[in-house]
Design an enzyme around this catalytic site. Structure first.
Site, PDB file in Angstrom:
ATOM      1  N   ASN A 170      49.209  41.391 -26.339  1.00 47.01           N
ATOM      2  CA  ASN A 170      49.151  40.591 -27.563  1.00 47.01           C
ATOM      3  C   ASN A 170      48.813  41.531 -28.706  1.00 47.01           C
ATOM      4  OD1 ASN A 170      49.374  37.643 -26.653  1.00 47.01           O
ATOM      5  ND2 ASN A 170      47.902  38.545 -25.221  1.00 47.01           N
ATOM      6  N   GLU A 171      49.864  41.995 -29.361  1.00 46.44           N
ATOM      7  CA  GLU A 171      49.711  42.992 -30.409  1.00 46.44           C
ATOM      8  C   GLU A 171      49.132  42.352 -31.674  1.00 46.44           C
ATOM      9  OE1 GLU A 171      49.933  45.877 -29.500  1.00 46.44           O
ATOM     10  OE2 GLU A 171      51.808  46.474 -28.560  1.00 46.44           O
ATOM     11  N   PRO A 172      48.619  43.167 -32.618  1.00 49.23           N
ATOM     12  CA  PRO A 172      48.122  42.606 -33.868  1.00 49.23           C
ATOM     13  C   PRO A 172      49.157  41.649 -34.480  1.00 49.23           C
ATOM     14  CG  PRO A 172      47.639  44.920 -33.772  1.00 49.23           C
ATOM     15  CD  PRO A 172      48.465  44.621 -32.559  1.00 49.23           C
ATOM     16  N   SER A 174      49.303  38.551 -33.254  1.00 46.89           N
ATOM     17  CA  SER A 174      49.366  37.453 -32.266  1.00 46.89           C
ATOM     18  C   SER A 174      48.377  36.372 -32.667  1.00 46.89           C
ATOM     19  CB  SER A 174      48.991  37.972 -30.877  1.00 46.89           C
ATOM     20  OG  SER A 174      49.893  38.955 -30.453  1.00 46.89           O
TER      21      SER A 174
END
Ligand code: F6R
Length: 646
Positions: A170-172, A174
């Protein structure tokens, strides 16, 4: 545990420490000790569920952080009868597209690290499938989550954290309510993985990840983080605001979460970085140096200009009370810093050495520099190396590993071609060599990225780096007979994953120390990456030193640590700072250029896109600027060392 909303800390009850932390965070001396505590919690949970006759549902992570936890669980299975028969596990993520048996897949990772070594039934572990056709992905992701819900949800979720704050993938950006889905990997995530994949271009651009919502649904969550490079993201997740820019900060909302970190990953937390701002501290010399240099940097004022008011306004009134006047503290710290600076790293002959970092005697020292890879000597301490040679010391360099995996295939091919042409050109009849090189050439022409190099190709790559290290030694001015190529066996796996150090590795170091009988040893004290080669190389040196310390010659031997790739020592830790003039900086750059295979498009670039000479120069300039800003002399650049005592 107190929480605060404003990021400024809460004062709590009178006499209680102030806390800035909004997530319970346990700090351990090292990642091994921490991993043991986590493995113990997991095994207790598995056993507890067994007693209750229930399944234990685990959410599992991959990456470097949980490896030791898995290794300890495997040992517990073998030696303590811990059974995984009641475990049902769901992994967080998998690259997309990715075949499960690829050497890069998380499927393979989990089998190699855990599943193949314990008694978990095959039908009980699940990972996202990296081969699902795009059109079916939505349904597939939903069904993955449904499967978790069908077995009662996750009892325990193990997490790592990305340098950008990602949990799972869950990358920035998300959202807190995001579900399991296909995502595009951040550039920084791909760069961090490029080591394992042998180059950024091989790293997939997408992955399937469990969403933030199902992660937060786990009844208990433990997040692991090791090493300095995680320090700033840990600080913002634990102390900063909840924000989608750092998905790990969502964990502040969870009722039963712990961050388990080592000292390096904790180093930016307020209670570690500025402990005097949190609680009363014992003002020993190190703490005073740490606080005063911090104060000076925060206020952007040279040390000698700090006032009583500056001390009082910044939580250091008790220190001021102890000393009576700020000026006394200033002078004390200023002098200590002043005494770390020397242009004579091997000691200044015939000089009073009371306040110098090194002894004057013996005037000519035998020096042994340990370089984990073939270029760390020149990158990390090239200026000091040069001074030691110029000042007449007998300098030896021990290259601990061959560094062969960091040579690109086309670089190896270039050298093979050269040897074949050389032999032909000088009519040297060497059928063995020609065959050997022909095979290597064929292999490299047809190899796929996923294949491990043949022993011959590895040898060629090692020789490329050896030649470069020899060129540096000639450039600095030591005979190549004083360059020792140790080729430590732990390194020779042909992959990023290394073997643990063994007796053989330690013995090699011990023998060399015995042979050289050094007055000074320099070693890479770079512990930032607990799984990295530098740390393993240091572990071998430390083990050898412990064995040799009772020998007579060792009583006269001082050990200095330099820092490798990630960061410099903190200013308050530095015990010797060796200045460099602009010319010396240029000369060091030329020395680094001898390592041509590590120049453009290096295989293991990692997250930092600067070339090695740029990193070294910026760091050395940074150290000099720091001394300057504290009010000490202004140099072009400086290399820094900390003394290690037995
Ligand atoms: C892995 C995962 C990632 C990693 C993170 C840290 O399954 O989901 O979030 O935990 O990228 O990786 P390491 O531990 O290699 O630093």
């Amino acid at each position: 545990m107190q929480a605060s909303n404003n990021g400024k800390g809460t004062s709590g009850t009178i006499g209680q420490p102030i806390t800035y932390e909004k997530i319970p965070t346990q700090i351990f001396a090292d990642s091994k000790e921490a991993s043991y505590a986590v493995a113990k919690e997991i095994s207790d949970l598995i056993r507890q569920k067994q007693k209750e006759g229930k399944p234990c549902v685990l959410g599992l992570a991959t990456g470097s952080s949980p490896k030791t936890v898995y290794a300890i669980l495997v040992r517990m299975h073998r030696e303590e009868g811990l059974s995984f028969k009641n475990v049902i596990s769901f992994n967080l993520d998998e690259y997309y597209q990715m075949e499960p048996d690829s050497i890069y897949s998380y499927h393979r990772f989990m089998k190699e690290q855990l599943f193949d070594h314990v008694d978990i039934p095959k039908e009980n572990y699940f990972l996202p499938d990296g081969t699902v056709p795009a059109a079916l992905l939505r349904d597939y992701c939903m069904s993955y989550e449904n499967k978790i819900n069908a077995v009662g949800g996750l009892d325990f979720q193990l997490l790592g954290i990305g340098g950008n704050g990602h949990i799972g993938f869950n990358e920035p950006g998300s959202l807190i309510n995001s579900h399991t889905r296909l995502i595009t990997l951040d550039h920084s995530t791909r760069a961090a993985a490029s080591m394992e994949f042998g180059g950024l271009h091989n790293v997939p651009r997408k992955a399937i990840t469990l969403g933030v919502a199902p992660i937060l649904n786990a009844r208990r969550i433990v997040l692991l983080a090791w090493g300095e490079r995680k320090a700033s993201v840990i600080k913002s997740a634990v102390e900063g605001p909840v924000t989608e820019l750092n998905p790990a900060s969502y964990l502040q909302a969870h009722a039963d979460v712990s961050f388990v970190v080592d000292e390096s990953a904790a180093s930016e937390l307020t209670r570690i970085k500025t402990p005097w701002a949190v609680d009363s501290v014992i003002w020993d010399n190190k703490m005073i140096k740490k606080a005063v240099t911090h104060l000076s940097q925060t206020l952007k004022k040279p040390i000698l200009k700090l006032t009583d008011k500056d001390y009082n306004d910044n939580g250091m009134s008790d220190l001021l009370a102890q000393y009576g006047a700020g000026y006394e503290i200033n002078i004390n710290v200023f002098n200590q810093l002043q005494h770390t600076i020397t242009g004579w790293p091997g000691g200044k002959p015939n000089a009073d050495d009371t306040h110098r970092p090194e002894r004057a005697q013996p005037a000519k020292k035998r020096v042994l520099i340990f370089s984990p890879h073939p270029d760390d000597d020149i990158i990390s301490m090239g200026g000091t190396f040069q001074r030691l040679v110029d000042q007449g010391h007998e300098v030896h360099v021990a290259y601990q590993t061959s560094g062969n995996i960091a040579v690109a295939d086309d670089e190896a091919l270039r050298f093979i071609d050269f040897v074949v042409d050389f032999n032909n050109g000088f009519a040297i009849d060497s059928p063995n060599a020609t065959k050997l090189f022909q095979d290597a050439k064929d292999f490299l022409r047809h190899t796929k990225n996923s294949e491990i190099d043949t022993p011959e190709v590895r040898k060629v790559k090692g020789l490329v780096r050896r030649g470069e290290a020899k060129a540096t030694c000639r450039f600095v001015g030591i005979p190549t007979s004083q360059a020792h190529f140790l080729d430590m066996p732990f390194y020779e796996t042909g992959t990023v994953q290394k073997k643990p150090i063994g007796e053989e590795d330690i013995k090699i170091i011990e023998n060399l120390i015995e042979e050289v009988k050094p007055h000074q040893i320099y070693a890479a004290g770079d512990f930032a990456d607990p799984h990295g080669t530098h740390k393993v190389c240091w572990d071998a040196i430390e083990a050898a030193l412990q064995r040799s310390k009772h020998k007579n010659f060792m009583k006269d031997c001082w050990v200095w640590l330099y820092r490798g790739a990630w960061a410099e020592w903190d200013i308050y830790e530095i015990e010797m700072a060796v200045p460099m003039s602009p010319d010396q900086v240029l000369k060091k750059r030329q020395g680094i250029f001898k390592h041509q295979s590590q120049k453009d498009g290096v295989v293991f670039q990692g997250e930092d896109s600067r070339e090695f000479w740029q990193r070294a120069e910026e760091r050395n300039r940074g150290t000099a600027q720091l001394y300057d800003s504290l009010g000490l002399a202004e140099y072009e650049a400086m290399e820094a060392f900390v003394r290690w005592k037995f």
